[in-house]
Design a protein around this motif. Sequence first.
Motif, PDB file in Angstrom:
ATOM      1  N   UNK A 267       0.831  -0.899  -0.013  1.00  0.00           N
ATOM      2  CA  UNK A 267       0.271   0.066   0.255  1.00  0.00           C
ATOM      3  C   UNK A 267       0.850   1.430   0.134  1.00  0.00           C
ATOM      4  N   UNK A 268       0.503   1.963  -0.646  1.00  0.00           N
ATOM      5  CA  UNK A 268       1.364   3.283  -0.967  1.00  0.00           C
ATOM      6  C   UNK A 268      -0.159   4.433  -0.435  1.00  0.00           C
ATOM      7  N   UNK A 269       0.903   5.692   0.409  1.00  0.00           N
ATOM      8  CA  UNK A 269      -0.674   6.782   0.704  1.00  0.00           C
ATOM      9  C   UNK A 269      -0.093   7.635  -0.093  1.00  0.00           C
ATOM     10  N   UNK A 270      -1.182   8.233  -0.793  1.00  0.00           N
ATOM     11  CA  UNK A 270      -1.032   9.142  -0.846  1.00  0.00           C
ATOM     12  C   UNK A 270      -1.554  10.970  -0.860  1.00  0.00           C
ATOM     13  N   UNK A 271      -1.200  11.101   0.263  1.00  0.00           N
ATOM     14  CA  UNK A 271      -0.752  12.445   0.871  1.00  0.00           C
ATOM     15  C   UNK A 271      -1.201  13.560   0.548  1.00  0.00           C
ATOM     16  N   UNK A 310      -6.839  13.501  -7.994  1.00  0.00           N
ATOM     17  CA  UNK A 310      -6.613  12.497  -8.504  1.00  0.00           C
ATOM     18  C   UNK A 310      -6.032  11.332  -9.548  1.00  0.00           C
ATOM     19  N   UNK A 311      -4.731  11.130 -10.403  1.00  0.00           N
ATOM     20  CA  UNK A 311      -5.473  10.328 -11.475  1.00  0.00           C
ATOM     21  C   UNK A 311      -3.826   9.382 -11.522  1.00  0.00           C
ATOM     22  N   UNK A 312      -4.139   8.354 -11.473  1.00  0.00           N
ATOM     23  CA  UNK A 312      -3.381   7.530 -11.989  1.00  0.00           C
ATOM     24  C   UNK A 312      -3.094   6.529 -13.290  1.00  0.00           C
ATOM     25  N   UNK A 313      -2.610   6.074 -13.322  1.00  0.00           N
ATOM     26  CA  UNK A 313      -1.620   5.585 -14.148  1.00  0.00           C
ATOM     27  C   UNK A 313      -0.981   4.373 -14.252  1.00  0.00           C
ATOM     28  N   UNK A 314      -1.818   3.257 -15.076  1.00  0.00           N
ATOM     29  CA  UNK A 314      -0.469   1.587 -15.360  1.00  0.00           C
ATOM     30  C   UNK A 314       0.176   1.261 -16.331  1.00  0.00           C
ATOM     31  N   UNK A 315       0.186  -0.014 -16.114  1.00  0.00           N
ATOM     32  CA  UNK A 315       0.591  -0.355 -15.651  1.00  0.00           C
ATOM     33  C   UNK A 315       1.951  -0.101 -14.505  1.00  0.00           C
ATOM     34  N   UNK A 325      -8.839  14.305  -0.405  1.00  0.00           N
ATOM     35  CA  UNK A 325      -7.403  15.373  -1.283  1.00  0.00           C
ATOM     36  C   UNK A 325      -6.684  13.770  -0.342  1.00  0.00           C
ATOM     37  N   UNK A 326      -6.651  13.245   0.114  1.00  0.00           N
ATOM     38  CA  UNK A 326      -6.183  11.551  -0.618  1.00  0.00           C
ATOM     39  C   UNK A 326      -6.132  10.125  -0.230  1.00  0.00           C
ATOM     40  N   UNK A 327      -5.441   9.301  -1.290  1.00  0.00           N
ATOM     41  CA  UNK A 327      -5.937   7.986  -1.656  1.00  0.00           C
ATOM     42  C   UNK A 327      -4.839   7.321  -1.322  1.00  0.00           C
ATOM     43  N   UNK A 328      -4.963   5.598  -0.807  1.00  0.00           N
ATOM     44  CA  UNK A 328      -4.392   5.143  -0.835  1.00  0.00           C
ATOM     45  C   UNK A 328      -4.183   4.086  -2.168  1.00  0.00           C
ATOM     46  N   UNK A 329      -3.469   3.388  -2.131  1.00  0.00           N
ATOM     47  CA  UNK A 329      -3.381   2.335  -3.239  1.00  0.00           C
ATOM     48  C   UNK A 329      -2.663   0.578  -2.828  1.00  0.00           C
ATOM     49  N   UNK A 334       5.179  -5.566  -9.519  1.00  0.00           N
ATOM     50  CA  UNK A 334       6.315  -4.715 -10.256  1.00  0.00           C
ATOM     51  C   UNK A 334       6.491  -4.117 -11.160  1.00  0.00           C
ATOM     52  N   UNK A 335       7.271  -3.291 -11.377  1.00  0.00           N
ATOM     53  CA  UNK A 335       6.906  -3.009 -12.486  1.00  0.00           C
ATOM     54  C   UNK A 335       7.066  -0.835 -12.000  1.00  0.00           C
ATOM     55  N   UNK A 336       6.704   0.076 -12.842  1.00  0.00           N
ATOM     56  CA  UNK A 336       6.854   1.214 -12.516  1.00  0.00           C
ATOM     57  C   UNK A 336       5.038   2.179 -12.653  1.00  0.00           C
ATOM     58  N   UNK A 337       4.863   3.500 -11.657  1.00  0.00           N
ATOM     59  CA  UNK A 337       3.973   3.670 -12.219  1.00  0.00           C
ATOM     60  C   UNK A 337       3.736   5.195 -12.078  1.00  0.00           C
ATOM     61  N   UNK A 338       2.745   5.863 -12.525  1.00  0.00           N
ATOM     62  CA  UNK A 338       2.833   7.303 -12.184  1.00  0.00           C
ATOM     63  C   UNK A 338       1.186   7.540 -11.619  1.00  0.00           C
ATOM     64  N   UNK A 339       1.225   9.019 -10.863  1.00  0.00           N
ATOM     65  CA  UNK A 339       0.208   9.446 -10.722  1.00  0.00           C
ATOM     66  C   UNK A 339       0.484  11.104 -10.459  1.00  0.00           C
ATOM     67  N   UNK A 340      -0.673  11.224 -10.725  1.00  0.00           N
ATOM     68  CA  UNK A 340      -0.745  12.740 -10.725  1.00  0.00           C
ATOM     69  C   UNK A 340      -1.457  13.406  -9.936  1.00  0.00           C
ATOM     70  N   UNK A 341      -1.743  14.584  -9.455  1.00  0.00           N
ATOM     71  CA  UNK A 341      -2.571  15.382  -8.419  1.00  0.00           C
ATOM     72  C   UNK A 341      -2.996  17.186  -9.137  1.00  0.00           C
ATOM     73  N   UNK A 342      -4.142  17.195  -9.780  1.00  0.00           N
ATOM     74  CA  UNK A 342      -4.153  18.248  -9.952  1.00  0.00           C
ATOM     75  C   UNK A 342      -5.115  18.975  -8.636  1.00  0.00           C
TER      76      UNK A 342
END
Length: 456
Positions: A267-271, A310-315, A325-329, A334-342
């Motif tokens: 789990x990764x918490x985006x705060x 929040x916008x999350x892009x896989x894989x 405002x806060x999201x936990x995923x 394994x791999x590279x992930x990206x996340x944006x907050x606007x």
Amino acid sequence: MIKKLLMASLLIGGLAAKAQNKVEPEMSSFVNAPLEQSNTQSVNKTSVVNITDTLLYFLNKNEWKYGNSYLTVKTPHTGSVQVNTEFGSSFLNTSGTPVTITKALVLASRQANSTSTMIPLTVTLYTASPTGVPGASITTATCAITSTAGQFGTFATFTAPVVASGAFFLSYRANPINPADTLRVFFTAAHTATSGAPATQKFGESLGFIRNNGNLISTTNYYNTGTPGSDLEAVVVPFVSFNFTADANVSAPNSTATPGAYCANLGITYTNTTSEIANNRQFNYNAFATYWAPKTGTMTTPAVDPVYNWSFNGPPTPTGSYTTANVTHTYATAGNASADIIVKYMYGFSKVGKTLDTKTWTLQIANCGIVGVAENQLNANLNVYPNPAISGKVNISGLEGSNTITVYNSIGQLVSTLVSETEITTVDLSAQPTGAYLIRVTDSNKASKVVRVINE
């Protein structure tokens, strides 16, 4: 500190005698500070955006409830209102974000039978308590009302910009040249629909005050106007500039095998810790519309426009958009992930949403091995109980030989490690916060098993 004040011209429309024309706001200008570059090691992004805005909060409120139907009183007056009475309104800023106040404008008109063709005004800026009660005088400015139709008077520009770290109060008073000079003072007619009072007594926030013969008086019920409510505020509009700080954090990397990476399945918490001013109902139209709904006036209800997106892009997964405002995923592979907050700010009377800032994180997700290896599993009789834990205690039975037991919290931080040589052992979570934990059991042959437990 605010580095730059961005001022633009305000389109001032003449109002009819009852102030029937809509007020056009100053179009805000936005300057973005350079953003930090995203990379797998960086877990915190911050940038500051400077905003110049016209705080048309009280005009929004009046339009929202009753269209352009302002209430007016005269000054001087033969009744309770005397010469030199100040009329004003408070503006709340509980966020702690300083705002710079540069000038003000006043909605008033000159009574047609006034002897003079102009009535000078003195505009005063005061401190205020967090609830809006006026305090000490800070500075003054002057302007004059000439028109007999309700319209905004000449701008009153302060000699030097004033920085307010909290709430402030703006007022004005007439300085008649001749005894017959009379000013019409415009007040909002709004009241909140969410009040628990009877329909004819639904008053608002008690942010309007007058200063009569040196005495500070709330305008709630002062004029006894009845329906549509008498929680009135004199319409005096400040121009402000402030720094909007968009600051978002991602929980720290937790992979020891791959420095800077995050363990899959933990789990990764985006705060997001963006400045509270983004949600202040006097600064952001989204918050205003929510506070004052349902509307009864003629204003167009703005489309849903979340402050945070929040916008999350896989894989790897997950993907999708979230407006909290806060999201936990939890990333399963394994791999590279990206996340944006606007982050958006919706200003003033025109209900135009502005995108202030976008942060991007590129995260490396690593398989940290805590999910076990199917062909090398621990004893199938291994049991973890009770789950949820009782009084923070969890028992592990079915152990054979020497076992290492490691406990991780929901963001992958190591909580405790112990070695057991017995068939049954106890893990004590009583000193830990409530929530989900992962218990990993590894035997002497490096076979492992992970169990998720709840600490209530």
